[in-house]
Design a protein around this motif. Structure first.
Motif, PDB file in Angstrom:
ATOM      1  N   UNK A 104       0.832  -1.205   0.000  1.00 20.21           N
ATOM      2  CA  UNK A 104       0.000   0.000   0.000  1.00 20.21           C
ATOM      3  C   UNK A 104       0.864   1.252   0.000  1.00 20.21           C
ATOM      4  N   UNK A 105       0.229   2.361  -0.334  1.00 22.82           N
ATOM      5  CA  UNK A 105       0.829   3.685  -0.178  1.00 22.82           C
ATOM      6  C   UNK A 105      -0.080   4.487   0.746  1.00 22.82           C
ATOM      7  N   UNK A 106       0.531   5.230   1.636  1.00 17.97           N
ATOM      8  CA  UNK A 106      -0.210   6.126   2.517  1.00 17.97           C
ATOM      9  C   UNK A 106       0.058   7.551   2.060  1.00 17.97           C
ATOM     10  N   UNK A 107      -1.011   8.340   1.969  1.00 20.66           N
ATOM     11  CA  UNK A 107      -0.936   9.726   1.518  1.00 20.66           C
ATOM     12  C   UNK A 107      -1.143  10.652   2.712  1.00 20.66           C
ATOM     13  N   UNK A 108      -0.413  11.782   2.740  1.00 21.89           N
ATOM     14  CA  UNK A 108      -0.567  12.791   3.787  1.00 21.89           C
ATOM     15  C   UNK A 108      -0.842  14.147   3.159  1.00 21.89           C
ATOM     16  N   UNK A 109      -1.542  15.007   3.909  1.00 28.61           N
ATOM     17  CA  UNK A 109      -1.811  16.350   3.393  1.00 28.61           C
ATOM     18  C   UNK A 109      -0.751  17.360   3.812  1.00 28.61           C
ATOM     19  N   UNK A 110       0.313  16.900   4.475  1.00 24.64           N
ATOM     20  CA  UNK A 110       1.477  17.725   4.784  1.00 24.64           C
ATOM     21  C   UNK A 110       2.644  17.330   3.881  1.00 24.64           C
ATOM     22  N   UNK A 111       3.585  18.243   3.677  1.00 27.55           N
ATOM     23  CA  UNK A 111       4.701  17.987   2.763  1.00 27.55           C
ATOM     24  C   UNK A 111       5.713  16.981   3.296  1.00 27.55           C
ATOM     25  N   UNK A 112       5.757  16.724   4.577  1.00 22.39           N
ATOM     26  CA  UNK A 112       6.773  15.847   5.162  1.00 22.39           C
ATOM     27  C   UNK A 112       6.179  14.556   5.701  1.00 22.39           C
ATOM     28  N   UNK A 113       5.195  14.016   5.002  1.00 25.22           N
ATOM     29  CA  UNK A 113       4.515  12.781   5.430  1.00 25.22           C
ATOM     30  C   UNK A 113       3.976  12.930   6.849  1.00 25.22           C
ATOM     31  N   UNK A 114       3.246  14.020   7.022  1.00 26.26           N
ATOM     32  CA  UNK A 114       2.615  14.301   8.308  1.00 26.26           C
ATOM     33  C   UNK A 114       1.243  14.913   8.040  1.00 26.26           C
ATOM     34  N   UNK A 115       0.430  14.952   9.082  1.00 28.14           N
ATOM     35  CA  UNK A 115      -0.907  15.518   8.947  1.00 28.14           C
ATOM     36  C   UNK A 115      -1.952  14.434   8.783  1.00 28.14           C
ATOM     37  N   UNK A 116      -3.059  14.776   8.148  1.00 26.05           N
ATOM     38  CA  UNK A 116      -4.125  13.802   7.901  1.00 26.05           C
ATOM     39  C   UNK A 116      -3.619  12.780   6.885  1.00 26.05           C
ATOM     40  N   UNK A 117      -4.105  11.529   7.021  1.00 31.36           N
ATOM     41  CA  UNK A 117      -3.602  10.459   6.152  1.00 31.36           C
ATOM     42  C   UNK A 117      -4.725   9.545   5.681  1.00 31.36           C
ATOM     43  N   UNK A 118      -4.476   8.887   4.552  1.00 33.01           N
ATOM     44  CA  UNK A 118      -5.351   7.837   4.011  1.00 33.01           C
ATOM     45  C   UNK A 118      -4.453   6.868   3.260  1.00 33.01           C
ATOM     46  N   UNK A 119      -4.863   5.592   3.191  1.00 30.39           N
ATOM     47  CA  UNK A 119      -4.060   4.583   2.497  1.00 30.39           C
ATOM     48  C   UNK A 119      -4.810   3.999   1.314  1.00 30.39           C
ATOM     49  N   UNK A 120      -4.040   3.611   0.304  1.00 33.26           N
ATOM     50  CA  UNK A 120      -4.557   2.989  -0.903  1.00 33.26           C
ATOM     51  C   UNK A 120      -3.780   1.688  -1.113  1.00 33.26           C
ATOM     52  N   UNK A 121      -4.494   0.587  -1.207  1.00 36.22           N
ATOM     53  CA  UNK A 121      -3.869  -0.739  -1.282  1.00 36.22           C
ATOM     54  C   UNK A 121      -3.790  -1.237  -2.719  1.00 36.22           C
ATOM     55  N   UNK A 122      -2.848  -2.163  -2.944  1.00 40.57           N
ATOM     56  CA  UNK A 122      -2.672  -2.741  -4.270  1.00 40.57           C
ATOM     57  C   UNK A 122      -2.448  -4.243  -4.148  1.00 40.57           C
ATOM     58  N   UNK A 123      -3.158  -4.999  -4.984  1.00 40.29           N
ATOM     59  CA  UNK A 123      -2.982  -6.443  -5.078  1.00 40.29           C
ATOM     60  C   UNK A 123      -3.227  -7.148  -3.743  1.00 40.29           C
ATOM     61  N   UNK A 124      -4.210  -6.677  -3.009  1.00 37.56           N
ATOM     62  CA  UNK A 124      -4.602  -7.276  -1.727  1.00 37.56           C
ATOM     63  C   UNK A 124      -6.101  -7.562  -1.785  1.00 37.56           C
ATOM     64  N   UNK A 125      -6.681  -8.167  -0.751  1.00 34.56           N
ATOM     65  CA  UNK A 125      -8.123  -8.456  -0.815  1.00 34.56           C
ATOM     66  C   UNK A 125      -8.955  -7.245  -1.213  1.00 34.56           C
ATOM     67  N   UNK A 126      -9.987  -7.482  -2.000  1.00 30.99           N
ATOM     68  CA  UNK A 126     -10.793  -6.399  -2.552  1.00 30.99           C
ATOM     69  C   UNK A 126     -11.530  -5.573  -1.503  1.00 30.99           C
ATOM     70  N   UNK A 127     -11.543  -6.020  -0.263  1.00 34.37           N
ATOM     71  CA  UNK A 127     -12.216  -5.257   0.785  1.00 34.37           C
ATOM     72  C   UNK A 127     -11.368  -4.060   1.234  1.00 34.37           C
ATOM     73  N   UNK A 128     -10.109  -3.992   0.832  1.00 33.74           N
ATOM     74  CA  UNK A 128      -9.238  -2.876   1.187  1.00 33.74           C
ATOM     75  C   UNK A 128      -9.451  -1.734   0.197  1.00 33.74           C
TER      76      UNK A 128
END
Length: 150
Positions: A104-128
């Motif tokens: 997966x990759x986790x995204x942040x709304x701050x420039x230094x990988x800080x702040x609010x976050x969300x993750x996006x998964x790849x090639x894992x169970x479809x429930x992610x």
């Protein structure tokens, strides 16, 4: 009068705008994050990447030190982005295209990988979750990310 060729071309052009952009591997590439101008991760507009041996480097899930620790990626998303996803993850190789990996990759709304976050998964169970909104819950475009492989 429309010819069969014209009709076929018009149909293909219409369908192309809804087809998601596939990720493209290059030597040493480990992860690709795609940006889209629609909310369904289908109208490709740009990308960012993480690498095995050059910065920014991909991480290995569970590792927090050394070469297996993920580095922060600057996304530079276009302002009209509406969605984002982890488009592909690849196993280690610098010479031939490896098979797909999972993680997966986790995204942040701050420039230094800080702040609010969300993750996006790849090639894992479809429930992610895979396709994510381009903005955080605070309304900011995602500015940075880290990607991890199994």
């Amino acid at each position: 009068m429309r010819t069969p060729t014209f009709t076929a071309l018009a149909t293909l052009t219409a369908l192309a705008q809804f087809a998601p952009c596939l990720a493209t591997w290059s030597s040493g590439k480990a992860a690709q994050i795609n940006f889209y101008t629609d909310t369904h991760c289908s109208a490709y507009t740009g990308e960012a990447a993480a690498w095995w041996e050059t910065s920014p480097e991909v991480g290995v899930i569970g590792s927090t030190t050394g070469v297996a620790r993920a580095q922060c990626i600057t996304l530079n998303m276009p302002g009209n982005s509406q969605s984002i996803n982890t488009a592909a993850l690849w196993g280690y190789s610098t010479t031939t295209q490896p098979g797909a990996d999972s993680g997966y990759c986790t995204f942040w709304d701050g420039y230094t990988c800080s702040g609010n976050a969300a993750s996006s998964y790849y090639n894992v169970p479809s429930s992610y979750p895979t396709c994510q909104p381009a903005r955080s819950s605070a309304g900011y475009l995602w500015k940075s990310a880290k990607c991890y492989l199994n």
